[in-house]
Write a protein that holds these residues in place. Structure first.
Motif, PDB file in Angstrom:
ATOM      1  N   PRO A 204      10.223  23.183   9.327  1.00 46.24           N
ATOM      2  CA  PRO A 204      10.064  23.580   7.932  1.00 46.24           C
ATOM      3  C   PRO A 204      11.043  24.838   7.569  1.00 46.24           C
ATOM      4  N   MET A 205      10.977  25.851   8.598  1.00 47.45           N
ATOM      5  CA  MET A 205      11.472  27.364   8.196  1.00 47.45           C
ATOM      6  C   MET A 205      13.029  26.892   8.386  1.00 47.45           C
ATOM      7  N   LEU A 206      13.516  25.788   8.760  1.00 43.71           N
ATOM      8  CA  LEU A 206      15.100  25.833   8.726  1.00 43.71           C
ATOM      9  C   LEU A 206      15.581  24.546   7.739  1.00 43.71           C
ATOM     10  N   ALA A 207      14.826  24.253   6.978  1.00 41.92           N
ATOM     11  CA  ALA A 207      15.214  23.469   5.888  1.00 41.92           C
ATOM     12  C   ALA A 207      16.131  23.859   5.075  1.00 41.92           C
ATOM     13  N   VAL A 208      17.155  23.069   4.702  1.00 44.44           N
ATOM     14  CA  VAL A 208      18.228  23.582   3.674  1.00 44.44           C
ATOM     15  C   VAL A 208      18.055  22.944   2.534  1.00 44.44           C
ATOM     16  N   GLY A 209      17.593  23.493   1.402  1.00 44.67           N
ATOM     17  CA  GLY A 209      17.634  22.734  -0.010  1.00 44.67           C
ATOM     18  C   GLY A 209      18.571  23.754  -0.800  1.00 44.67           C
ATOM     19  N   THR A 210      18.406  23.211  -1.927  1.00 43.26           N
ATOM     20  CA  THR A 210      19.379  23.906  -2.976  1.00 43.26           C
ATOM     21  C   THR A 210      18.712  25.394  -3.265  1.00 43.26           C
ATOM     22  N   PRO A 211      19.393  26.479  -3.012  1.00 41.78           N
ATOM     23  CA  PRO A 211      18.420  27.763  -3.180  1.00 41.78           C
ATOM     24  C   PRO A 211      18.697  28.232  -4.575  1.00 41.78           C
ATOM     25  N   ASP A 212      17.524  29.045  -4.765  1.00 38.88           N
ATOM     26  CA  ASP A 212      17.574  29.782  -5.998  1.00 38.88           C
ATOM     27  C   ASP A 212      18.748  30.515  -6.167  1.00 38.88           C
ATOM     28  N   TRP A 213      19.150  31.020  -7.509  1.00 40.90           N
ATOM     29  CA  TRP A 213      20.416  31.534  -7.518  1.00 40.90           C
ATOM     30  C   TRP A 213      20.290  33.129  -7.058  1.00 40.90           C
ATOM     31  N   THR A 214      19.150  33.519  -7.026  1.00 36.95           N
ATOM     32  CA  THR A 214      19.027  34.843  -6.334  1.00 36.95           C
ATOM     33  C   THR A 214      18.983  34.911  -4.950  1.00 36.95           C
ATOM     34  N   VAL A 215      19.009  33.996  -4.233  1.00 38.78           N
ATOM     35  CA  VAL A 215      18.979  33.998  -2.805  1.00 38.78           C
ATOM     36  C   VAL A 215      20.771  33.895  -2.822  1.00 38.78           C
ATOM     37  N   ALA A 216      21.322  33.132  -3.311  1.00 39.26           N
ATOM     38  CA  ALA A 216      22.792  33.088  -3.505  1.00 39.26           C
ATOM     39  C   ALA A 216      23.545  34.405  -3.848  1.00 39.26           C
ATOM     40  N   ALA A 217      22.952  35.069  -4.520  1.00 38.94           N
ATOM     41  CA  ALA A 217      23.397  36.570  -5.054  1.00 38.94           C
ATOM     42  C   ALA A 217      23.000  37.521  -3.972  1.00 38.94           C
ATOM     43  N   ARG A 218      22.116  37.565  -3.429  1.00 38.82           N
ATOM     44  CA  ARG A 218      21.578  38.333  -2.272  1.00 38.82           C
ATOM     45  C   ARG A 218      22.392  37.982  -0.947  1.00 38.82           C
ATOM     46  N   CYS A 219      22.794  36.842  -0.748  1.00 46.82           N
ATOM     47  CA  CYS A 219      24.005  36.528   0.207  1.00 46.82           C
ATOM     48  C   CYS A 219      25.250  37.218   0.052  1.00 46.82           C
ATOM     49  N   ALA A 220      25.646  37.275  -1.369  1.00 46.99           N
ATOM     50  CA  ALA A 220      27.044  37.787  -1.855  1.00 46.99           C
ATOM     51  C   ALA A 220      26.703  39.370  -1.436  1.00 46.99           C
ATOM     52  N   ILE A 221      25.485  39.907  -1.905  1.00 49.84           N
ATOM     53  CA  ILE A 221      25.372  41.253  -1.680  1.00 49.84           C
ATOM     54  C   ILE A 221      25.533  41.669  -0.253  1.00 49.84           C
ATOM     55  N   VAL A 222      24.879  41.025   0.684  1.00 49.64           N
ATOM     56  CA  VAL A 222      24.927  41.178   1.933  1.00 49.64           C
ATOM     57  C   VAL A 222      26.349  41.120   2.368  1.00 49.64           C
ATOM     58  N   ALA A 223      27.148  40.034   2.001  1.00 49.63           N
ATOM     59  CA  ALA A 223      28.544  39.923   2.486  1.00 49.63           C
ATOM     60  C   ALA A 223      29.278  41.271   2.045  1.00 49.63           C
ATOM     61  N   VAL A 224      29.214  41.470   0.961  1.00 50.67           N
ATOM     62  CA  VAL A 224      29.950  42.645   0.641  1.00 50.67           C
ATOM     63  C   VAL A 224      29.624  44.132   1.310  1.00 50.67           C
ATOM     64  N   THR A 225      28.104  44.165   1.507  1.00 55.46           N
ATOM     65  CA  THR A 225      27.775  45.480   2.036  1.00 55.46           C
ATOM     66  C   THR A 225      28.240  45.515   3.489  1.00 55.46           C
ATOM     67  N   ALA A 226      28.012  44.361   4.109  1.00 54.79           N
ATOM     68  CA  ALA A 226      28.537  44.079   5.593  1.00 54.79           C
ATOM     69  C   ALA A 226      29.874  44.400   5.680  1.00 54.79           C
ATOM     70  N   SER A 227      30.609  43.940   5.171  1.00 53.76           N
ATOM     71  CA  SER A 227      32.192  44.073   5.031  1.00 53.76           C
ATOM     72  C   SER A 227      32.542  45.505   4.833  1.00 53.76           C
ATOM     73  N   SER A 228      31.883  46.093   3.710  1.00 51.31           N
ATOM     74  CA  SER A 228      32.154  47.562   3.307  1.00 51.31           C
ATOM     75  C   SER A 228      31.629  48.460   4.555  1.00 51.31           C
ATOM     76  N   ALA A 229      30.478  48.300   5.043  1.00 43.99           N
ATOM     77  CA  ALA A 229      30.060  48.749   6.206  1.00 43.99           C
ATOM     78  C   ALA A 229      30.923  48.964   7.290  1.00 43.99           C
ATOM     79  N   HIS A 230      31.454  47.656   7.737  1.00 46.66           N
ATOM     80  CA  HIS A 230      32.418  47.664   8.998  1.00 46.66           C
ATOM     81  C   HIS A 230      33.677  48.392   8.566  1.00 46.66           C
ATOM     82  N   TRP A 231      33.983  48.395   7.575  1.00 44.77           N
ATOM     83  CA  TRP A 231      35.360  49.171   7.203  1.00 44.77           C
ATOM     84  C   TRP A 231      35.029  50.542   7.276  1.00 44.77           C
TER      85      TRP A 231
END
Length: 298
Positions: A204-231
């Motif tokens: 159940p913990m690994l089930a992949v359905g269609t995520p809520d838009w807020t999940v996709a937005a938060r993933c985008a935020i993490v992508a930006v913060t992580a890349s910015s942090a590494h830079w």
């Protein structure tokens, strides 16, 4: 310390702190989507953004690695580290998971001998048992309550250490931006495959359905913060040197503890904090005893 070194150190501190902010954002998605799917989407977004930047700066030539298999190995290692860590912070307090990942420098020192042919220094054998004591103190309640899941941060630390060794082996094989893009491109297929496997596993913990838009937005935020942090960390290293900025990585523990309390009401107990202090102390001793490193002078 010279002015440029101070600026470099501050850039690195900001970068490491930003990494913990991203980790806190990941933890807010616990229960909303598969942690492996979160990792896959985060890296897919990050890889796309880095590829655009790399193409604009270096053109098609920037996408030709000298050693493709080594870059694939780097991607596999960061994929493993990310899966373990994201899964860990879904079930463990942020500061607890973070503290356990700080054994990574010990793993790097221990594995540099058999994998890179480097001499394992006596200090490594001194600090390793101390770090183990710290790990035991932190795992003390969690291993009984959660079982093997509590060991996920140690898996993340091991994969991260292997990634560091792969980074050493690939030093000088491209620009900083291309190295960052290659590792994201290498990790993404592994993460997508792992998310698919997790979904068909029926867990159940690994089930992949269609995520809520807020999940996709938060993933985008993490992508930006992580890349910015590494830079930011890269810029800090460029100005102050790796030896100077190395200890600043432990600011992640402070930020993780504060955010864990403010966002999730997680308060580490005394033994957990003691274990974290021992692990961090072992890492600092190892850094201090590394040839070429020096204390930060005012």
């Amino acid at each position: 310390m010279q002015t440029d070194e101070r600026r470099g150190l501050m850039l690195a501190i900001c970068g490491f702190a930003l990494l913990s902010v991203g980790d806190a954002v990941v933890k807010t998605m616990a229960g909303a989507w598969s942690p492996v799917a979160v990792a896959a989407l985060r890296f897919s977004i990050g890889a796309a953004g880095l590829c655009i930047l790399l193409y604009r700066r270096e053109g098609p030539a920037g996408f030709r690695p000298r050693n493709p298999l080594l870059q694939l190995a780097r991607g596999f290692c960061v994929a493993g580290a990310t899966i373990c860590f994201f899964s860990a912070i879904f079930v463990l307090p942020l500061a607890t998971a973070m503290a356990l990942t700080f054994v990574a420098p010990i793993f790097v020192a221990l594995l540099s001998g058999p994998l890179l042919g480097e001499k394992v220094r006596p200090a490594v054998w001194l600090v390793s048992p101390a770090a183990l004591i710290g790990v035991v103190l932190i795992l003390r309640p969690n291993l009984t309550t959660l079982g093997p899941v509590a060991l996920l941060p140690l898996g993340s630390a091991l994969f991260f250490a292997l990634m560091v060794l792969a980074n050493r082996a690939s030093a000088g094989q491209g620009s900083a931006l291309s190295m960052q893009a290659f590792i994201a491109l290498g990790a993404t297929p592994f993460l997508v495959a792992a998310a698919a496997i997790g979904h068909v596993s029926g867990a159940p913990m690994l089930a992949v359905g269609t995520p809520d838009w807020t999940v996709a937005a938060r993933c985008a935020i993490v992508a930006v913060t992580a890349s910015s942090a590494h830079w930011l960390v890269y810029l800090g290293t460029e100005r102050a040197g790796a030896a100077t900025i190395a200890p600043s990585t432990y600011v992640q523990m402070v930020v993780a503890t504060v955010l864990g309390y403010l966002l999730f009401s997680d308060v580490p107990d005394a033994l957990t904090l003691a274990g974290a202090a021992i692990i961090i102390g072992a890492g600092l001793v190892l850094w201090w005893r590394t040839p070429g490193s020096a204390p930060i002078d005012d």
